[in-house]
Scaffold this motif. Structure first.
Motif, mmCIF file in Angstrom:
data_model
loop_
_atom_site.group_PDB
_atom_site.id
_atom_site.type_symbol
_atom_site.label_atom_id
_atom_site.label_comp_id
_atom_site.label_asym_id
_atom_site.label_seq_id
_atom_site.Cartn_x
_atom_site.Cartn_y
_atom_site.Cartn_z
ATOM 1 N N ALA A 1 34.877 18.365 -13.047
ATOM 2 C CA ALA A 1 33.523 19.010 -13.124
ATOM 3 C C ALA A 1 33.621 20.065 -14.306
ATOM 4 C CB ALA A 1 33.049 19.486 -11.822
ATOM 5 N N ALA A 2 34.684 20.823 -14.150
ATOM 6 C CA ALA A 2 34.771 22.101 -15.008
ATOM 7 C C ALA A 2 34.786 21.405 -16.660
ATOM 8 C CB ALA A 2 36.005 23.071 -14.849
ATOM 9 N N ARG A 3 35.698 20.469 -16.729
ATOM 10 C CA ARG A 3 35.824 19.938 -18.075
ATOM 11 C C ARG A 3 34.626 19.226 -18.681
ATOM 12 N NH1 ARG A 3 42.037 19.628 -19.042
ATOM 13 N NH2 ARG A 3 42.760 20.315 -17.062
ATOM 14 N N ILE A 4 33.779 18.500 -17.811
ATOM 15 C CA ILE A 4 32.593 17.853 -18.172
ATOM 16 C C ILE A 4 31.658 19.043 -18.487
ATOM 17 C CG2 ILE A 4 30.570 16.881 -17.101
ATOM 18 C CD1 ILE A 4 32.611 15.041 -15.469
ATOM 19 N N MET A 5 31.779 20.157 -17.850
ATOM 20 C CA MET A 5 30.723 21.416 -18.158
ATOM 21 C C MET A 5 31.329 22.055 -19.457
ATOM 22 S SD MET A 5 29.529 22.976 -14.632
ATOM 23 C CE MET A 5 31.085 23.169 -13.764
ATOM 24 N N MET B 1 32.813 32.174 -12.709
ATOM 25 C CA MET B 1 31.452 31.559 -12.172
ATOM 26 C C MET B 1 31.136 31.002 -10.867
ATOM 27 S SD MET B 1 30.740 27.842 -13.958
ATOM 28 C CE MET B 1 30.835 26.686 -12.527
ATOM 29 N N ALA B 2 32.433 30.772 -10.138
ATOM 30 C CA ALA B 2 32.488 30.012 -8.782
ATOM 31 C C ALA B 2 33.829 30.034 -8.320
ATOM 32 C CB ALA B 2 31.954 28.639 -8.887
ATOM 33 N N ILE B 3 34.050 30.151 -6.875
ATOM 34 C CA ILE B 3 35.332 29.688 -6.043
ATOM 35 C C ILE B 3 34.988 28.456 -5.347
ATOM 36 C CG2 ILE B 3 34.928 31.593 -4.689
ATOM 37 C CD1 ILE B 3 37.961 32.045 -4.654
ATOM 38 N N VAL B 4 35.857 27.580 -5.198
ATOM 39 C CA VAL B 4 35.689 26.587 -4.255
ATOM 40 C C VAL B 4 36.963 26.564 -3.320
ATOM 41 C CG1 VAL B 4 35.515 23.871 -4.401
ATOM 42 C CG2 VAL B 4 35.022 25.107 -6.380
ATOM 43 N N GLY B 5 36.302 26.278 -2.000
ATOM 44 C CA GLY B 5 36.869 26.092 -0.946
ATOM 45 C C GLY B 5 36.960 24.722 -0.444
ATOM 46 N N SER B 6 38.109 24.139 0.140
ATOM 47 C CA SER B 6 37.955 22.866 0.583
ATOM 48 C C SER B 6 37.762 22.832 2.279
ATOM 49 C CB SER B 6 39.412 22.128 0.145
ATOM 50 O OG SER B 6 39.393 22.141 -1.087
ATOM 51 N N ALA B 7 36.991 21.859 2.673
ATOM 52 C CA ALA B 7 36.803 21.989 4.261
ATOM 53 C C ALA B 7 36.680 20.258 4.626
ATOM 54 C CB ALA B 7 35.776 22.652 4.457
ATOM 55 N N ALA C 1 25.891 26.744 -10.209
ATOM 56 C CA ALA C 1 26.610 27.839 -10.142
ATOM 57 C C ALA C 1 26.645 28.551 -11.581
ATOM 58 C CB ALA C 1 27.928 27.651 -9.908
ATOM 59 N N ARG C 2 26.892 27.424 -12.436
ATOM 60 C CA ARG C 2 26.849 28.024 -13.739
ATOM 61 C C ARG C 2 25.488 28.466 -14.370
ATOM 62 N NH1 ARG C 2 28.191 24.035 -18.649
ATOM 63 N NH2 ARG C 2 25.796 23.091 -18.073
ATOM 64 N N ASN C 3 24.494 27.922 -13.873
ATOM 65 C CA ASN C 3 23.196 28.272 -14.357
ATOM 66 C C ASN C 3 22.713 29.690 -13.833
ATOM 67 O OD1 ASN C 3 21.884 26.203 -15.449
ATOM 68 N ND2 ASN C 3 20.442 25.836 -13.958
ATOM 69 N N LYS C 4 23.421 29.982 -12.764
ATOM 70 C CA LYS C 4 22.933 31.255 -12.376
ATOM 71 C C LYS C 4 24.099 32.282 -12.910
ATOM 72 C CE LYS C 4 22.345 33.726 -7.962
ATOM 73 N NZ LYS C 4 21.371 34.646 -8.455
ATOM 74 N N ARG C 5 25.141 32.056 -13.526
ATOM 75 C CA ARG C 5 26.184 32.968 -14.033
ATOM 76 C C ARG C 5 25.916 33.261 -15.793
ATOM 77 N NH1 ARG C 5 29.274 36.489 -11.101
ATOM 78 N NH2 ARG C 5 30.312 37.639 -12.588
ATOM 79 N N ALA C 6 25.346 31.761 -16.190
ATOM 80 C CA ALA C 6 25.490 31.691 -17.810
ATOM 81 C C ALA C 6 24.703 32.804 -18.417
ATOM 82 C CB ALA C 6 25.065 30.521 -17.986
ATOM 83 N N LEU D 1 29.712 13.762 -7.847
ATOM 84 C CA LEU D 1 28.783 14.085 -8.398
ATOM 85 C C LEU D 1 28.048 15.313 -7.782
ATOM 86 C CD1 LEU D 1 27.030 12.990 -10.825
ATOM 87 C CD2 LEU D 1 25.632 11.660 -9.336
ATOM 88 N N ALA D 2 28.256 15.208 -6.306
ATOM 89 C CA ALA D 2 27.629 16.378 -5.489
ATOM 90 C C ALA D 2 28.461 17.574 -6.150
ATOM 91 C CB ALA D 2 27.962 16.129 -4.188
ATOM 92 N N ASN D 3 29.679 17.711 -6.169
ATOM 93 C CA ASN D 3 30.309 18.983 -6.667
ATOM 94 C C ASN D 3 29.816 19.126 -8.161
ATOM 95 O OD1 ASN D 3 32.022 19.458 -4.630
ATOM 96 N ND2 ASN D 3 33.379 17.738 -5.170
ATOM 97 N N LEU D 4 29.800 18.226 -9.031
ATOM 98 C CA LEU D 4 29.306 18.638 -10.380
ATOM 99 C C LEU D 4 27.945 19.143 -10.298
ATOM 100 C CD1 LEU D 4 29.677 18.446 -13.505
ATOM 101 C CD2 LEU D 4 28.553 16.230 -13.284
ATOM 102 N N THR D 5 26.986 18.711 -9.597
ATOM 103 C CA THR D 5 25.675 19.370 -9.329
ATOM 104 C C THR D 5 25.600 20.509 -8.842
ATOM 105 O OG1 THR D 5 25.035 16.912 -8.897
ATOM 106 C CG2 THR D 5 23.424 18.757 -8.303
ATOM 107 N N ALA D 6 26.375 20.732 -7.802
ATOM 108 C CA ALA D 6 26.425 22.146 -7.294
ATOM 109 C C ALA D 6 27.225 23.294 -8.175
ATOM 110 C CB ALA D 6 27.286 22.316 -5.855
ATOM 111 N N LEU D 7 28.069 22.813 -9.114
ATOM 112 C CA LEU D 7 28.860 23.606 -9.861
ATOM 113 C C LEU D 7 27.710 23.946 -11.143
ATOM 114 C CD1 LEU D 7 32.404 22.488 -9.277
ATOM 115 C CD2 LEU D 7 31.505 24.771 -8.822
ATOM 116 N N LEU D 8 27.231 23.023 -11.401
ATOM 117 C CA LEU D 8 26.057 23.279 -12.507
ATOM 118 C C LEU D 8 25.037 24.302 -12.075
ATOM 119 C CD1 LEU D 8 25.414 19.397 -13.702
ATOM 120 C CD2 LEU D 8 26.213 21.471 -15.185
#
Ligand SMILES: Cc1ncc(COP(=O)(O)O)c(C=O)c1O
Length: 348
Positions: free
Chosen positions: A190-194, A232-238, A157-162, A148-155
């Motif tokens: 998340a990409a598919r949910i969006m 719209m976004a690039i994701v790194g893993s940490a 990101a999409r808001n910014k880009r859309a 849910l955290a990733n989906l929220t952050a990516l939403l």
């Protein structure tokens, strides 16, 4: 419904009695598991046997045996031989707050359904930001987990880009998220949910260390653009889930900055480890530095400061610095001449 049954279900006295019994059972279980771990971590049984047992027990078993049976048929995370699956052994006190929460059942949908937790969330976020060392402008909220955290952050990101109100009008652009092939599958989800579809998630191959191959970023980006999509976004893993490997966040960050795309870091397990640099893994010298969530930021900040101090010491030293008095609260080994004798692993 049987009125007596309803009365018994809500009886404070029954609750008190059953509750005391359960707490005793759990305390004994913790004691046995933590302090006298002769039992196994798990009494493994094939799914069909489990089903057979529960099918019989739920229909014919004694309700007073229920808690014990669940305990016997569960994996015991507090056992010293339990080695992961990522889920951590719960601090017993949080079990008590979960009980409180379960009885209150405040839904949080509107303010009066969660007055205390709403305010507490704010305090927790403020304290977390402070501990990690974020600026006073930082903010956030708690989610039920990484997905849910990733989906929220990516939403966001999409808001910014859309470029338009997606909530009202839907996706008008063909958007893409770039991510390592080793990233957690919830980014794909998340990409598919969006509504970005299969083509909305571009998986970058990894190198021999299972980190995102940064050298193919440019080529992949150009292909995405040529295919008529927008990143719209690039994701790194940490780090990434399966291997615990960090992507090269520096290189990905620079790439994102250059292209003007949102850089999201998925560090679901690192919130705790970030700990404002106060976390330790023993033996510290060998592994700690590479397991600290904010390592990247620490490295950047430390290297910059070290370079400034070093230059000053080597040139005019008009600040009159004594190298023996310089210390870094969160330190990494670095190459600057005057600071090579730095002592690490003193804890923060
Ligand atoms: C890197 C990473 N991101 C996201 C998640 C998903 O987190 P959750 O299971 O809390 O939704 C995990 C879980 O293992 C993870 O390791």
């Amino acid at each position: 419904m049987d009125k007596q049954l309803l009365k018994a279900a809500y009886s404070p006295e029954d609750f008190r009695q059953n509750g005391h019994q359960l707490i005793d059972l759990l305390a004994d279980h913790l004691d046995k598991t933590i302090n006298k771990p002769s039992s196994k971590v798990i009494n493994w049984e094939i799914p069909s046997e489990q089903y057979k047992f529960w099918n019989n027990f739920l229909l014919n078993g004694k309700s007073s045996d229920l808690n014990n049976e669940i305990l016997n048929r569960s994996i015991h995370l507090h056992h010293p031989h339990y080695m992961g699956h990522q889920i951590s052994p719960v601090a017993p006190v949080t079990g008590l707050t979960s009980l409180l929460n379960a009885i209150l059942n405040n839904g949080m949908g509107i303010y009066e359904m969660g007055m205390a937790p709403t305010a507490m969330e704010r305090v927790v976020v403020e304290q977390l930001c402070k501990e990690i060392g974020y600026s006073k402008k930082s903010d956030g909220f708690l989610t039920s987990g990484g997905t849910l955290a990733n989906l929220t952050a990516l939403l966001s990101a999409r808001n910014k880009r859309a470029g338009n109100d997606v909530w009202e009008k839907g996706n008008s652009k063909k958007l893409v998220i770039m991510v390592s092939a080793e990233a957690h599958y919830c980014i794909d989800r998340a990409a598919r949910i969006m509504g970005l579809g299969k083509k909305g998630i571009v998986k970058i191959p990894v190198n021999e260390n299972f980190a995102l191959k940064t050298e193919v970023l440019e080529k992949t980006y150009i292909k995405i653009i040529n295919d008529g999509y927008e990143v719209m976004a690039i994701v790194g893993s940490a780090p990434s889930t399966a291997t615990g490997i960090y992507d090269d966040l520096d290189a990905i960050g620079d790439f994102a900055l250059e292209k003007g795309i949102w850089f999201h870091i998925d560090a679901a397990h690192e919130g705790g480890a970030a700990g404002g640099g106060f976390s330790q893994v023993v033996p510290m010298e060998d592994i700690n530095l590479h397991f600290t969530g904010d390592f990247n930021a620490v490295e950047k900040a430390n290297n910059l400061l070290a370079a400034l101090v070093d230059n000053n010491l080597q040139s005019t030293d008009n600040l009159n610095l004594d190298p023996r008095t310089i210390f870094w609260k969160r330190v990494i080994d670095m190459n600057d001449r005057a600071l090579r004798n730095i002592t690490i692993g003193l804890g923060g």
